[in-house]
Design a protein around this motif. Structure first.
Motif, PDB file in Angstrom:
ATOM      1  N   ARG A 264     -82.860  21.803 -23.851  1.00 32.40           N
ATOM      2  CA  ARG A 264     -82.412  20.802 -24.826  1.00 32.40           C
ATOM      3  C   ARG A 264     -82.981  21.142 -26.217  1.00 32.40           C
ATOM      4  NH1 ARG A 264     -79.173  16.782 -26.968  1.00 32.40           N
ATOM      5  NH2 ARG A 264     -80.383  15.112 -27.869  1.00 32.40           N
ATOM      6  N   GLU A 267     -80.994  23.794 -27.814  1.00 32.29           N
ATOM      7  CA  GLU A 267     -79.716  23.225 -28.259  1.00 32.29           C
ATOM      8  C   GLU A 267     -79.893  22.508 -29.596  1.00 32.29           C
ATOM      9  OE1 GLU A 267     -77.597  19.461 -26.509  1.00 32.29           O
ATOM     10  OE2 GLU A 267     -77.098  21.180 -25.244  1.00 32.29           O
ATOM     11  N   ALA A 270     -80.357  24.982 -32.432  1.00 28.44           N
ATOM     12  CA  ALA A 270     -79.080  25.532 -32.894  1.00 28.44           C
ATOM     13  C   ALA A 270     -78.352  24.541 -33.797  1.00 28.44           C
ATOM     14  CB  ALA A 270     -78.209  25.896 -31.690  1.00 28.44           C
ATOM     15  N   GLU A 271     -78.444  23.266 -33.461  1.00 25.01           N
ATOM     16  CA  GLU A 271     -77.766  22.253 -34.269  1.00 25.01           C
ATOM     17  C   GLU A 271     -78.389  22.151 -35.662  1.00 25.01           C
ATOM     18  OE1 GLU A 271     -76.172  17.675 -33.717  1.00 25.01           O
ATOM     19  OE2 GLU A 271     -77.832  18.381 -32.502  1.00 25.01           O
ATOM     20  N   ARG A 370     -80.194  20.125 -18.526  1.00 30.13           N
ATOM     21  CA  ARG A 370     -80.016  21.546 -18.240  1.00 30.13           C
ATOM     22  C   ARG A 370     -81.363  22.251 -18.300  1.00 30.13           C
ATOM     23  NH1 ARG A 370     -75.505  24.154 -21.837  1.00 30.13           N
ATOM     24  NH2 ARG A 370     -76.632  23.128 -23.515  1.00 30.13           N
ATOM     25  N   VAL A 375     -78.805  27.821 -19.466  1.00 24.64           N
ATOM     26  CA  VAL A 375     -78.366  28.326 -20.768  1.00 24.64           C
ATOM     27  C   VAL A 375     -78.499  29.835 -20.877  1.00 24.64           C
ATOM     28  CG1 VAL A 375     -78.948  26.170 -21.916  1.00 24.64           C
ATOM     29  CG2 VAL A 375     -80.638  27.987 -21.846  1.00 24.64           C
ATOM     30  N   SER A 770     -73.976  16.938 -27.650  1.00 25.38           N
ATOM     31  CA  SER A 770     -74.263  18.163 -26.905  1.00 25.38           C
ATOM     32  C   SER A 770     -72.976  18.893 -26.538  1.00 25.38           C
ATOM     33  CB  SER A 770     -75.065  17.828 -25.646  1.00 25.38           C
ATOM     34  OG  SER A 770     -75.252  18.960 -24.844  1.00 25.38           O
ATOM     35  N   GLU A 774     -70.920  22.788 -28.172  1.00 25.67           N
ATOM     36  CA  GLU A 774     -70.678  23.983 -27.352  1.00 25.67           C
ATOM     37  C   GLU A 774     -69.846  25.006 -28.134  1.00 25.67           C
ATOM     38  OE1 GLU A 774     -71.242  24.911 -23.795  1.00 25.67           O
ATOM     39  OE2 GLU A 774     -72.936  23.654 -24.327  1.00 25.67           O
TER      40      GLU A 774
END
Length: 1017
Positions: A264, A267, A270-271, A370, A375, A770, A774
Motif C-alpha cells: 500500500r 502505491e 506512486a500516487e 495486497r 505487486v 487504488s 492502476e
C-alpha cells in the motif's frame, strides 16, 4: 491567463477565479500574471490584493524562498501607503508575519541570525501596533522546536499567554501543544490534547490533516488501532499530491511501512510521485524523503529491493536504487539544517524514524489488501490449497504417464504435471524418452498445447483458444491419435461459436458474458459445468445484441460435432464420453443464449445420451457431469425445484462415489439455485460448505472467486452486509490474481458501492482511488464504462464525505467524457443530472443550468424521467434556498421543466420507483415559494401535494411523505402566515390520523411543531 484584466473589476474577478484553483503551478503562474496586471492601475489597493494572492500561492505551493520577497514588498507599501490597508487588509498583513517566519526557518541557507532578526522585527511591529505578543512567542517556540534547543522555556512563554486575534487557529495551536508532549515521549497526553482536532471540532487549510499524520503512530503505540486506520484514510486524502503537505504524506508512508502495508505504501508513493519534483521547501522535502526512506528501507529489508518504485522523474527506479538516492539527499538536508542551527536535531530525528521497528505485523488499511508478492512483476501468487497433491514423479517417463492418466480421469492434479513438464520440454537440451509407453514427441507437444488452449478458454480468449485447439488436433493427427484429435476439434468448434459473445453481447454489456453450462474450452473435460439461476428472455437474431447469431453458431457447431463424432474411428469410452459431453454442453449453451422453448428438449436429449453412455461404461466424472448439465437445463427452462432435486441426488452420489473435486461447484450451483428460490439461509450453508471444500482444489475446479461472489449475494439477502463485503473483496482479489481484471474490477465496484451504502465512506474512496491508479486504468485499457462506474461511485462517496469540491470536479470531468457516448445517452443523462445538482449545491447556478440542458438533451434520446425530474427539482430548491426571492424566477423555470417531464412520463405510462413525480413536483413548488417568501403560493402548492399523495394508510409506505408535507404546510401557515389557529387545526388532524394508523414516528415532528405554535400563542 488569456487576456490581462483591463480594469479593476476584471482584476478582482480574475483573483476570485484564481482563488478557486488548487494550489500548484497553474495557480501560482496566474497569480504572478495578475500582479503584473495590477501594477498598471494607479490605485494601490488592487495591487495589495494581487500581492496577497501571490504570497498565498507561494506559501501553499511550497515555494518558501519567494514568499518573503512578496511580503517585503507588502510591508514597504504598508509603511509608505498605510491608507491602502483597511482593517481587514491590515489584519492579513500582520497575520502573515508568521508565514514569513515559517518560510525562513524552512530554508537551511538562511542564517540563524536572520531568523532571529525577523522574529525581532515581528515583535517590534506587533508592539508598535499595540497587538498582543502571543503570536510572536508562538513563532519563537516553533523555532526552538525546529532547532531542538531551549524548547521548555519557549513553550512556557508561549503557552501561558492568552490567545489574540492574530494567534494561529486553535487547531494549529493544538497541534503544536500535542507535538510538544509527543517529543517529550508522552503519547497519552499528546493524544488527549489532539482529541478535539482529531474528532473534527477544529479545522483550517492544513488541519486536521497535519495533526492526523503525526497522531498515527501514537495511536498505534497506545493500542487505538481502529482509530489509527480510520484517521489514515481520512488524513491521507486531505494531503495527497499536495506539495505544501509533503511531510504529511511522508508520515502516511511511514505508517504503511510500520503496519505491514508495504505494498500500500508503494502505491501511495506512486500516487505522490509529483512531490519529488514540485516541493521547493527543503524542510518539507526533508520530512517527505525521510518517510519515503522508512518505507523503502522496510521493503528492501523484506527482500524486495528489485521491485519498481516511483521516484524522481527522468529515470526508472527500483526500491533499492531509489532508497540510496533518497538517503543521500535526506542526509544532506539534515546536515545543512544542523549546520545552520548548531544542533544535531535533524540527524537525530532521522535516526529515530529510520530505527523504528514495525508496530503491527498486519493491519488491513483498505478493502483491497495486497502484499509485496502481489505487486511483484513476477507471476501472480495463487491462493494456497489446503489439500496436499500427490508428489510428482522425478522420472520424465513416469511424469508423462501420470499426467496422461490423471487427465484421462479429469483429475485436477493433471495441471501440476503439465506445468512441470512444460519448461522441461521447451528447454533447448530436452531429450525425449525413447519409450513406447510414452509415445512420440509430437504427442507430448499436442498434450501441452491442448492444456494451453484450455487456459486461453478460461480467460475467455475464444479466438486464441479455437486456433490453439485446431493446431492441437493437427499434432494429434501426426501422432496417430484420432480420438484426441476429434476431441480437440470439437473444442475448437465450441470456442469458435463463443466468439460472437465476446465481440457482440459481451461488448454490449460492458462485462464478459457468463456461460450457462460452463465452457469446455476453458476447463478440463471432466470438470463439472454449471448454469445461471435465471432463464434469459426470448431473443431473436434481430436487435438481440448478438444472441441470435450466437444461438445459430452453436446450432451449427453442434451439427458439426455430431458429424465429427460419427466419423471418428476407434474412440476409447472416455473419449467418446468427452465428445458426448461437448455436444450436450453446446446445446445447453444454446438454450441459455436463446431461452427458446424449442431448444429445451434437444438439450435434455443430449444430456440423456451422455448419462446413459457414462453409466454403461462406469465413467464417474461424466455421470456427475451429465447430472450437472441436466440441472442446468431444468434451471434454464424455469424449473428451479427440479434442478435442486437433481443436484440433491448428485451430491449423495459424489459423497459416496466421487469424484470429490466436483463437490465444490455442485454445492455452489445448488446454493445459487436456492438463491433463485429465495432460500438465502440454505444457499448460504451450501456456499459456505463449497468454499470450505474449494480450498482443497485448484481454482479452475472450484471456481472459488464465483463462490465468494455468490456468498456475498446470500449475505445481502440475510442482511449481513459486512460479511458480504468481505466475500466481494475476496472474490475480486482472486480474480485479480488470475488475471481476470474485468471480473475483478466489477467485483471491486460492487464492494465500493456496498461500503458506501454501509456508510464506510473513506473505505470506499480509498478502494476506488487504488483501482483508478492502476496502470491499465490510467492508460485507458480497461472498459471505459466500467471505469466510469468506478468514478461515479467515487464522486458520490466524496459527496457523502462532504468533499463537495472534489466530488463536483470528478463529476464535471465524467459528464464531459460521457457526452461522447453516442451509444449510451441515458448514462450521460444520469451523470449530467448528478453533476448539475452538485454544481448548484456549490452555488454555480450558471454552470448547473448548462449541464442540466445537456442532461435534458440526452434524456430526449433515452428517457430518464425520474433522474431528470429529481435533478431539476433539486436545482430549483437549492437556488431558492441560497438566493431567496432573487432566485425564484430561475427556480420556477426549472420546476416548469420538471413539470413537462412529469407530463411526458405520464404519457409514457412510466411509474417512478420513488415518489410520484407529480406529488414531488407540487411539494417542491411549496418549498421553493417558501424559501422565496411567497407563502400563499407555497401553502397552495403544499395542499395540492397532499391531495396528490393521498391519505396515508396503515400499511402504506407513503406516510412519511404525507406527514412531511403536512408539517411544512403547518409551518408555512402557522409561522410565516401567522395563522396559528388553522395551522393547529391542520396539524392536530394530521397527528390524529397518523397516530390512529400506528405511524407514531412520522407524527413526532408534527407534534413538536404544534407544541411550538401553542407556546407562541
Amino acid at each position: 491567463m488569456p487576456t490581462a484584466p483591463q480594469n479593476t473589476d476584471e482584476l478582482y474577478r480574475a483573483l476570485q477565479e484564481n482563488d478557486r484553483r488548487p494550489y500548484g503551478r497553474t495557480r501560482t503562474v496566474t497569480a504572478e500574471e495578475l500582479v503584473d496586471a495590477a501594477e498598471q492601475f494607479a490605485e494601490p489597493v488592487p495591487l495589495v490584493h494581487a500581492l496577497f494572492e501571490l504570497q498565498e500561492a507561494y506559501t501553499y505551493g511550497s515555494e518558501p524562498r519567494k514568499s518573503p520577497v512578496v511580503f517585503a514588498r507588502l510591508l514597504t507599501m504598508f509603511d509608505e501607503q498605510p491608507d491602502a490597508f483597511d482593517e481587514r487588509r491590515r489584519h492579513t498583513l500582520f497575520w502573515r508575519f508568521k508565514w514569513v517566519a515559517n518560510a525562513l526557518h524552512a530554508l537551511p541557507e538562511m542564517p540563524l541570525a536572520g531568523l532571529r532578526q525577523w522574529l525581532t522585527e515581528m515583535r517590534d511591529r506587533y508592539a508598535k501596533a499595540g497587538l498582543g505578543l502571543q503570536p510572536y512567542y508562538g513563532q519563537a517556540y516553533q523555532l526552538a522546536a525546529h532547532m531542538g534547543e531551549g524548547t521548555a522555556l519557549a513553550y512556557e512563554l508561549w503557552a501561558a499567554r492568552p490567545r489574540t486575534q492574530l494567534s494561529d487557529c486553535e487547531a494549529c495551536e493544538i497541534c503544536e501543544f500535542a507535538l510538544h508532549h509527543l517529543t517529550a515521549g508522552d503519547d497519552e497526553r499528546a493524544l488527549a490534547v489532539w482529541e478535539p482536532v482529531l474528532d473534527g471540532k477544529g479545522s483550517c487549510l492544513e488541519e486536521p490533516a497535519r495533526s492526523v499524520s503525526y497522531a498515527l503512530l501514537p495511536l498505534l503505540r497506545t493500542g487505538r488501532i481502529d482509530r489509527a486506520r480510520e484517521l489514515h484514510l481520512v488524513g491521507y486524502r486531505g494531503c495527497r499530491r499536495n506539495p505544501s503537505m509533503s511531510g504529511e504524506v511522508g508520515r502516511h508512508l511511514e505508517f504503511c511501512a510500520l503496519t505491514g502495508n508495504e505494498a500500500r505504501g508503494l502505491e501511495l508513493l506512486a500516487e505522490n510521485r509529483n512531490l519529488f519534483d514540485e516541493v521547493d521547501s527543503p524542510l518539507d522535502l526533508f520530512d517527505f524523503l525521510t518517510g519515503v526512506e522508512v518505507l523503502l528501507q522496510r521493503v528492501e529489508l523484506l527482500g524486495h529491493g528489485e521491485l519498481p518504485a516511483a521516484g524522481y522523474p527522468g529515470r526508472t527506479w527500483t526500491v533499492a536504487g531509489l532508497r540510496a538516492e533518497v538517503r543521500g539527499r535526506a542526509d544532506d538536508l539534515a546536515a545543512r539544517f544542523d549546520a545552520r542551527n548548531g544542533t544535531e536535531a535533524h540527524t537525530e530525528r532521522r535516526a529515530i524514524r529510520l530505527g523504528r521497528a514495525p508496530l503491527l505485523d498486519a493491519l488491513d488499511l483498505t478493502l483491497r489488501t495486497r502484499s509485496l508478492d502481489d505487486v511483484s512483476p513476477a507471476v501472480p501468487v495463487a491462493a494456497p490449497a489446503a489439500r496436499t497433491a500427490a508428489a510428482l514423479p522425478e522420472s520424465l517417463p513416469e511424469l508423462i504417464r501420470q499426467a496422461r492418466a490423471l487427465d484421462e480421469q479429469g483429475h485436477p492434479d493433471a495441471q501440476a504435471c503439465w506445468a512441470k513438464l512444460r519448461p522441461l520440454v521447451t528447454a533447448r537440451d530436452y531429450s525425449h524418452p525413447d519409450d513406447p509407453a510414452v509415445g512420440p514427441l509430437v504427442r507430448l507437444r499436442a498434450d501441452l498445447l491442448f492444456d494451453e488452449a484450455v487456459r486461453a478458454g478460461e480467460k475467455r480468449e475464444f479466438a486464441d483458444a479455437a486456433a490453439l485447439h485446431e493446431e492441437t488436433a493437427g499434432l494429434y493427427d501426426d501422432a496417430g491419435e484420432p480420438g484426441h484429435a476429434a476431441h480437440a476439434r470439437a473444442c475448437a468448434l465450441l470456442a469458435t461459436a463463443e466468439i460472437p459473445t465476446e465481440t457482440a453481447a459481451g461488448a454490449a454489456s460492458g462485462t464478459p458474458a457468463e456461460t450457462a453450462v460452463g465452457t469446455p474450452t476453458g476447463t478440463p473435460a471432466e470438470t463439472p459445468t454449471e448454469t445461471s439461476t435465471e432463464a434469459p428472455a426470448e431473443t431473436s437474431a434481430e436487435g438481440d445484441g448478438g444472441a441470435g447469431a450466437k444461438a445459430a453458431a452453436l446450432t451449427a457447431a453442434h451439427a458439426s460435432m455430431v458429424r465429427l463424432h460419427e466419423e471418428a474411428p476407434d474412440l476409447a469410452p472416455y473419449q467418446e464420453a468427452r465428445l458426448l459431453r461437448m455436444r450436450a454442453t453446446t446445446l445447453g449453451l444454446r438454450l441459455q443464449t436463446s431461452g427458446s422453448e424449442e431448444h429445451i428438449a434437444p438439450a435434455f436429449a443430449e444430456v440423456d445420451l451422455l448419462h446413459e453412455f457414462a453409466t454403461r461404461h462406469g465413467i464417474g466424472a461424466q455421470i456427475s457431469g451429465a447430472a450437472l448439465l441436466r440441472a442446468g437445463a431444468h434451471a434454464l427452462s424455469g424449473d428451479l425445484p427440479a434442478a435442486v432435486t437433481e443436484l440433491d441426488t448428485l451430491l449423495d452420489r459424489l459423497k459416496t462415489h466421487g469424484p470429490a473435486w466436483h463437490l465444490p461447484r455442485t454445492l455452489g450451483l445448488r446454493g445459487r439455485l436456492r438463491l433463485g428460490l429465495k432460500d438465502a439461509q440454505a444457499a448460504h450453508e451450501d456456499l459456505a460448505e463449497a468454499l470450505r471444500l474449494a480450498a482443497d482444489w485448484p481454482a479452475v475446479v472450484s471456481d472459488d472467486a464465483r463462490l465468494h461472489g455468490d456468498q456475498a449475494e446470500a449475505c445481502m439477502h440475510l442482511e449481513r452486509p459486512d460479511e458480504a463485503l468481505r466475500h466481494l473483496t475476496r472474490s475480486a482479489e482472486l480474480e485479480l490474481r488470475r488475471g481476470n481484471r474485468t471480473d475483478a474490477f466489477c467485483a471491486y465496484s460492487n464492494a465500493a458501492q456496498l461500503s458506501l451504502d454501509l456508510g464506510r465512506v473513506e473505505d470506499c474512496i480509498a478502494l476506488l482511488d487504488s483501482l483508478l491508479a492502476e496502470p491499465d486504468v490510467a492508460a485507458g485499457e480497461l472498459d471505459d464504462r466500467l471505469v466510469a462506474q468506478l468514478r461515479l461511485t467515487r464522486a458520490r462517496a466524496l459527496h457523502a464525505g462532504e468533499d463537495l469540491k472534489a466530488a463536483t470536479a470528478e463529476l464535471v470531468a465524467l459528464a464531459a467524457q460521457s457526452a461522447d457516448w453516442a451509444d449510451d445517452p441515458g448514462s450521460h443523462a444520469l451523470i449530467a443530472s448528478e453533476t448539475a445538482v452538485l454544481l448548484a449545491e456549490s452555488g454555480e447556478f450558471g454552470r448547473a443550468h448548462e449541464v442540466a440542458d445537456q442532461a435534458l438533451a440526452a434524456h430526449a434520446k433515452a428517457p430518464r424521467y425520474e433522474q431528470l425530474s429529481n435533478c431539476l427539482r433539486e436545482i430549483a430548491r437549492l437556488q431558492a434556498q441560497q438566493q431567496g426571492p432573487d432566485g425564484l424566477a430561475d427556480a420556477l423555470a426549472h420546476l416548469a421543466r420538471a413539470g413537462r417531464i412529469a407530463d411526458e412520463a405520464r404519457a409514457a405510462e412510466y411509474e417512478a420507483f420513488g415518489r410520484s413525480l407529480d406529488s414531488a413536483l407540487a411539494y417542491e413548488h411549496g418549498r421553493v415559494n417558501a424559501y422565496a417568501g411567497e407563502y400563499e403560493d407555497a401553502l397552495a402548492a403544499l395542499e395540492k401535494a397532499l391531495v396528490l399523495i393521498g391519505e396515508p394508510t396503515a400499511a402504506g409506505d407513503d406516510a412519511g411523505e404525507w406527514a412531511e408535507c403536512a408539517r411544512l404546510a403547518g409551518a408555512v401557515e402557522g409561522i410565516y402566515l401567522e395563522r396559528t389557529a388553522p395551522a393547529l387545526t391542520r396539524l392536530d388532524a394530521a397527528i390524529s390520523r397518523l397516530t390512529a394508523l400506528g405511524h407514531a414516528e412520522e407524527a413526532a415532528p408534527l407534534i413538536s411543531l404544534a407544541a411550538r405554535l401553542r407556546d407562541e400563542e
